[in-house]
Design a protein around this motif. Structure first.
Motif, PDB file in Angstrom:
ATOM      1  N   PRO A  95      -5.401  14.495   8.039  1.00  0.00           N
ATOM      2  CA  PRO A  95      -5.890  13.918   7.832  1.00  0.00           C
ATOM      3  C   PRO A  95      -5.006  12.664   7.285  1.00  0.00           C
ATOM      4  CG  PRO A  95      -7.465  14.336   6.260  1.00  0.00           C
ATOM      5  CD  PRO A  95      -6.961  15.643   6.919  1.00  0.00           C
ATOM      6  N   LEU A  96      -4.267  12.842   6.696  1.00  0.00           N
ATOM      7  CA  LEU A  96      -3.416  12.901   5.548  1.00  0.00           C
ATOM      8  C   LEU A  96      -1.554  12.088   6.861  1.00  0.00           C
ATOM      9  CD1 LEU A  96      -2.006  11.301   3.037  1.00  0.00           C
ATOM     10  CD2 LEU A  96      -0.676  13.207   2.650  1.00  0.00           C
ATOM     11  N   SER A  97      -2.209  13.005   8.287  1.00  0.00           N
ATOM     12  CA  SER A  97      -0.901  12.956   8.942  1.00  0.00           C
ATOM     13  C   SER A  97      -1.668  11.950  10.121  1.00  0.00           C
ATOM     14  CB  SER A  97      -0.615  14.411   9.083  1.00  0.00           C
ATOM     15  OG  SER A  97       0.127  14.632   8.940  1.00  0.00           O
ATOM     16  N   ALA A  98      -2.734  12.317   9.903  1.00  0.00           N
ATOM     17  CA  ALA A  98      -2.977  11.511  11.146  1.00  0.00           C
ATOM     18  C   ALA A  98      -3.475   9.860  10.693  1.00  0.00           C
ATOM     19  CB  ALA A  98      -4.679  11.844  11.675  1.00  0.00           C
ATOM     20  N   ILE A  99      -4.108   9.761   9.306  1.00  0.00           N
ATOM     21  CA  ILE A  99      -3.893   8.470   8.919  1.00  0.00           C
ATOM     22  C   ILE A  99      -2.356   7.481   8.976  1.00  0.00           C
ATOM     23  CG2 ILE A  99      -4.348   7.503   6.698  1.00  0.00           C
ATOM     24  CD1 ILE A  99      -6.939   8.792   6.062  1.00  0.00           C
ATOM     25  N   PHE A 138      -0.046   7.222  11.013  1.00  0.00           N
ATOM     26  CA  PHE A 138       0.023   6.736  12.434  1.00  0.00           C
ATOM     27  C   PHE A 138      -0.682   6.024  12.766  1.00  0.00           C
ATOM     28  CE2 PHE A 138       2.682  10.553  12.064  1.00  0.00           C
ATOM     29  CZ  PHE A 138       3.531  10.536  12.287  1.00  0.00           C
ATOM     30  N   SER A 139      -2.024   5.933  12.018  1.00  0.00           N
ATOM     31  CA  SER A 139      -2.975   4.570  12.891  1.00  0.00           C
ATOM     32  C   SER A 139      -3.363   3.247  12.975  1.00  0.00           C
ATOM     33  CB  SER A 139      -4.695   5.393  11.814  1.00  0.00           C
ATOM     34  OG  SER A 139      -4.264   5.079  10.339  1.00  0.00           O
ATOM     35  N   LEU A 190      -9.622  -6.289   7.679  1.00  0.00           N
ATOM     36  CA  LEU A 190     -10.379  -5.085   7.315  1.00  0.00           C
ATOM     37  C   LEU A 190     -10.628  -3.819   7.520  1.00  0.00           C
ATOM     38  CD1 LEU A 190     -13.600  -7.569   6.671  1.00  0.00           C
ATOM     39  CD2 LEU A 190     -11.845  -7.155   5.200  1.00  0.00           C
ATOM     40  N   ALA A 191     -10.710  -3.359   9.028  1.00  0.00           N
ATOM     41  CA  ALA A 191     -10.069  -2.110   9.237  1.00  0.00           C
ATOM     42  C   ALA A 191      -8.571  -1.652   8.641  1.00  0.00           C
ATOM     43  CB  ALA A 191     -10.097  -1.574  10.346  1.00  0.00           C
ATOM     44  N   ILE A 192      -7.601  -1.973   9.061  1.00  0.00           N
ATOM     45  CA  ILE A 192      -6.450  -1.757   8.236  1.00  0.00           C
ATOM     46  C   ILE A 192      -6.364  -1.995   7.047  1.00  0.00           C
ATOM     47  CG2 ILE A 192      -4.082  -2.711   8.228  1.00  0.00           C
ATOM     48  CD1 ILE A 192      -4.176  -3.560  11.152  1.00  0.00           C
ATOM     49  N   ILE A 193      -6.754  -2.371   6.514  1.00  0.00           N
ATOM     50  CA  ILE A 193      -6.704  -2.061   4.495  1.00  0.00           C
ATOM     51  C   ILE A 193      -8.015  -0.806   4.199  1.00  0.00           C
ATOM     52  CG2 ILE A 193      -8.375  -3.174   2.666  1.00  0.00           C
ATOM     53  CD1 ILE A 193      -6.850  -6.075   4.045  1.00  0.00           C
ATOM     54  N   GLY A 194      -9.058  -1.030   4.899  1.00  0.00           N
ATOM     55  CA  GLY A 194      -9.368   0.459   4.431  1.00  0.00           C
ATOM     56  C   GLY A 194      -8.903   2.033   5.177  1.00  0.00           C
ATOM     57  N   ILE A 195      -8.288   1.716   6.143  1.00  0.00           N
ATOM     58  CA  ILE A 195      -7.209   3.040   6.272  1.00  0.00           C
ATOM     59  C   ILE A 195      -6.383   3.253   5.365  1.00  0.00           C
ATOM     60  CG2 ILE A 195      -5.600   3.778   7.832  1.00  0.00           C
ATOM     61  CD1 ILE A 195      -7.586   2.237  10.100  1.00  0.00           C
ATOM     62  N   TYR A 196      -5.954   1.827   4.878  1.00  0.00           N
ATOM     63  CA  TYR A 196      -5.142   2.457   3.759  1.00  0.00           C
ATOM     64  C   TYR A 196      -5.752   2.998   2.514  1.00  0.00           C
ATOM     65  CZ  TYR A 196      -0.476   0.795   6.090  1.00  0.00           C
ATOM     66  OH  TYR A 196       0.075   0.646   6.853  1.00  0.00           O
ATOM     67  N   LEU A 197      -7.104   2.130   1.720  1.00  0.00           N
ATOM     68  CA  LEU A 197      -7.527   2.712   0.921  1.00  0.00           C
ATOM     69  C   LEU A 197      -8.370   4.338   1.337  1.00  0.00           C
ATOM     70  CD1 LEU A 197     -10.119  -0.593  -0.160  1.00  0.00           C
ATOM     71  CD2 LEU A 197      -7.915   0.990  -0.900  1.00  0.00           C
ATOM     72  N   VAL A 198      -8.377   4.685   2.240  1.00  0.00           N
ATOM     73  CA  VAL A 198      -8.411   5.885   3.115  1.00  0.00           C
ATOM     74  C   VAL A 198      -7.120   6.924   2.232  1.00  0.00           C
ATOM     75  CG1 VAL A 198      -9.663   7.589   4.059  1.00  0.00           C
ATOM     76  CG2 VAL A 198     -10.372   5.881   4.452  1.00  0.00           C
TER      77      VAL A 198
END
Length: 122
Positions: free
Chosen positions: A27-31, A33-34, A60-68
Motif C-alpha cells: 500500500p505504501l507504493s500505491a499511496i 502514486f495516488s 480533504l481526500a488528498i490530505i487523507g491520503i497523505y495521512l494514511v
C-alpha cells in the motif's frame, strides 16, 4: 550471497516482522502514486463540470491520503527497524557468548600488543 546464508539463521526468526513490512510496502507504493490520478480527476471532472461539492471533498481526500501514507510509512519503517535491531542484538549476543567461552589463555597468548607493527613501537 555467501553473506546472506551466514545471516539466515538470525533473519529466519524475524520472518513475521519482515513479512509485515513487506505487506505494508504494497500500500505504501500505491499511496505514493495516488495523488496524480486524483489531481487529474479534479482537473477533468471537477473544474470542467464545476462541481463545487467535489471541489471541497477532493482536497480533504488528498490530505487523507497523505495521512494514511504517514501511518503506513511509520508502520513499515518501525517493523524494518525492529527486525534490524533484533538481528543485530542476536549477532552481538552470539559474538559475546563466543568470547566468553574462550579460555583466558587465548587472550593472554593473542595480545593485540604482540601484533602491532614494529614501526608503532618506540
Amino acid at each position: 550471497m555467501k553473506s546472506f546464508f551466514k545471516l539466515w539463521p538470525f533473519i529466519r526468526s524475524k520472518w513475521k516482522l519482515l513479512v509485515g513490512s513487506l505487506l505494508l510496502s504494497i500500500p505504501l507504493s500505491a499511496i505514493r502514486f495516488s495523488p496524480a490520478p486524483m489531481i487529474q480527476f479534479m482537473t477533468d471532472s471537477v473544474l470542467v463540470k464545476k462541481d463545487l461539492k467535489m471541489l471541497y471533498l477532493l482536497p480533504l481526500a488528498i490530505i487523507g491520503i497523505y495521512l494514511v501514507n504517514l501511518f503506513v510509512r511509520f508502520g513499515h519503517t518501525y517493523l524494518v527497524r525492529i527486525a534490524n535491531e533484533n538481528v543485530l542484538r542476536d549477532i552481538r549476543e552470539k559474538l559475546l557468548n563466543h568470547f566468553l567461552d574462550l579460555s583466558s589463555s587465548f587472550f593472554t597468548e593473542s595480545s593485540v600488543a604482540k601484533r602491532q607493527p614494529k614501526s608503532w613501537s618506540g
